[in-house]
Design a protein around this motif. Structure first.
Motif, PDB file in Angstrom:
ATOM      1  N   CYS A  72       8.421  47.175 -28.850  1.00  0.00           N
ATOM      2  CA  CYS A  72       8.910  48.121 -29.855  1.00  0.00           C
ATOM      3  C   CYS A  72       8.572  47.567 -31.235  1.00  0.00           C
ATOM      4  O   CYS A  72       9.033  46.478 -31.603  1.00  0.00           O
ATOM      5  CB  CYS A  72      10.414  48.333 -29.713  1.00  0.00           C
ATOM      6  N   SER A  74       9.386  48.628 -34.301  1.00  0.00           N
ATOM      7  CA  SER A  74      10.479  48.526 -35.292  1.00  0.00           C
ATOM      8  C   SER A  74      11.452  47.406 -34.931  1.00  0.00           C
ATOM      9  O   SER A  74      11.931  46.687 -35.806  1.00  0.00           O
ATOM     10  CB  SER A  74      11.213  49.858 -35.427  1.00  0.00           C
ATOM     11  N   CYS A  75      11.698  47.214 -33.644  1.00  0.00           N
ATOM     12  CA  CYS A  75      12.627  46.144 -33.253  1.00  0.00           C
ATOM     13  C   CYS A  75      12.047  44.763 -33.577  1.00  0.00           C
ATOM     14  O   CYS A  75      12.734  43.894 -34.080  1.00  0.00           O
ATOM     15  CB  CYS A  75      12.955  46.216 -31.762  1.00  0.00           C
ATOM     16  N   HIS A 108      15.521  53.007 -24.229  1.00  0.00           N
ATOM     17  CA  HIS A 108      15.463  52.308 -25.515  1.00  0.00           C
ATOM     18  C   HIS A 108      15.584  53.294 -26.677  1.00  0.00           C
ATOM     19  O   HIS A 108      16.277  53.020 -27.662  1.00  0.00           O
ATOM     20  CB  HIS A 108      14.167  51.502 -25.624  1.00  0.00           C
ATOM     21  N   TYR A 114      17.608  50.478 -31.337  1.00  0.00           N
ATOM     22  CA  TYR A 114      16.407  51.253 -31.667  1.00  0.00           C
ATOM     23  C   TYR A 114      16.650  52.037 -32.961  1.00  0.00           C
ATOM     24  O   TYR A 114      15.818  52.035 -33.872  1.00  0.00           O
ATOM     25  CB  TYR A 114      16.087  52.209 -30.514  1.00  0.00           C
TER      26      TYR A 114
HETATM   27 ZN   LIG Z   1      13.157  49.142 -30.743  1.00  0.00          ZN
END
Ligand SMILES: [Zn+2]
Length: 371
Positions: A72, A74-75, A108, A114
């Motif tokens: 991910c 952004s994570c 997620h 998220y």
């Molecule tokens: Zn994420």
């Protein structure tokens, strides 16, 4: 150096070169955007592989050619505080079990981490990192508060339904409670009916349904039998607290013991307290207990324990009343003389002094009149 590589935004480089995620690196990777190569993805031992169509509705989704795993974006860039350190699956370990990949993506995309990562990412595109984090945190907190308020509103409605069923002595559960059942029991049917006219309940039911369809597993709905039991218990505690406050104010009281058996023919005894409050005689059901042994000694133990649990002093007891089947009268004789030995002022009242209303059914309903 990164720009010379084939996929400069591949998370694998961050791990290989031990890159520390500073603001300048975040700016650089944000300019590159998520690593979404469209290449011949390798098959795993099950013959399954990553699918490029998964990118379509998930702008955050990344595929690392080096690691053959998805991450991910952004994570990994925006959730780097201490409290998110343990959440490594989407940040550094990656997901590579393709059989369950779609389910994991959907899971997620509905998680709080998220949401936080995405809000921060969008904020960072227009602001400096510290301002973006601050703004995002405020937005996330506002979303949390809103969700808390929504759950409170749902709970208020569920409490009303619980009180209604308890007062009317209606059963809560149904024989068949699945979503395809024609009659799911009073509690769930009432919630459904509320949903037809009340936007809060309707939204709640729609959200649960949608999540269940996406994630293919049951969700926290606040409608389970466990929550129903918790609601009943919580309400009973608050009702009992009001009753006990009145008894303590009145100081002296009598007890009324009424024997009955439940549907499974288990012998049960209801424990009712009679006292004066606001110049009116009150008879309040406190609780019911199963009779483990029907000797006077065993019943005495139960009654004493009941008094102690409710912080009632046997010295303040002024009467005992019994109403039960003939087969219990000998046992009650044993019990009443034992209690009178402990407090001679606790006189035995004739059977007729017990109000007819003082049957368990009435008493349980009565218990819930307070709220
Ligand atoms: Zn994420």
């Amino acid at each position: 150096m990164l720009s010379e590589l084939q996929y400069p935004n591949d998370l694998a480089h961050v791990i290989n070169y031990k890159i520390c995620i500073s603001e300048s690196f975040i700016r650089l990777f944000t300019n590159y955007g998520p690593c979404q190569p469209v290449i011949p993805y390798p098959k795993n031992v099950e013959g399954r592989l990553f699918q490029k169509k998964w990118y379509e509705r998930n702008s955050w989704l990344e595929y690392s050619p080096q690691k053959d795993a998805m991450f991910c974006f952004s994570c990994r860039l925006f959730l780097n505080e201490e409290k998110y350190k343990g959440r490594v699956a989407w940040k550094s370990e990656g997901i590579s079990r393709w059989r369950t990949a779609l389910k994991k993506i959907k899971e997620h995309a509905s998680s709080e981490s998220y949401m936080i990562g995405m809000v921060r990412w969008k904020g960072f595109q227009s602001q400096a990192l510290d301002i973006a984090l601050e703004t995002a945190n405020q937005e996330v907190q506002a979303a949390r508060d809103k969700e808390k308020q929504r759950k409170r509103e749902i709970l208020c409605r569920l409490i009303s339904i619980t009180l209604y069923l308890a007062r009317q002595c209606f059963p809560f559960r149904g024989d068949q409670e699945s979503s395809i059942s024609e009659n799911r029991g009073n509690f769930l049917e009432l919630v459904e009916m509320f949903g037809k006219y009340d936007s809060v309940v309707k939204l709640h039911l729609d959200v649960i349904k949608e999540k269940q369809e996406i994630l293919k597993r049951s969700q926290v709905s606040l409608l389970s039998n466990r929550t129903q039991n918790d609601l009943i218990k919580a309400l009973a505690i608050s009702v009992r607290r009001v009753i006990l406050e009145e008894i303590h104010k009145s100081k002296i009281f009598s007890i009324l013991i009424d024997e009955t058996s439940d549907v499974s023919h288990t012998e049960q005894v209801s424990f009712v307290v009679r006292y004066v409050h606001d110049l009116k005689i009150k008879e309040r059901f406190i609780q019911v207990f199963n009779v483990q042994s029907t000797t006077g000694e065993a019943l005495e133990k139960e009654v004493i324990s009941m008094l102690n649990t409710n912080n009632l002093n046997i010295d303040d007891m002024r009467g005992q009343g019994y109403d039960g089947a003939a087969n219990m009268s000998g046992i009650y004789n044993g019990l009443q003389s034992r209690l009178q030995r402990q407090n001679p002022k606790a006189c035995t009242q004739p059977k007729s002094s017990i109000s007819r209303k003082c049957k368990i059914k009435y008493s349980v309903c009565n218990l819930f009149q307070f709220v």
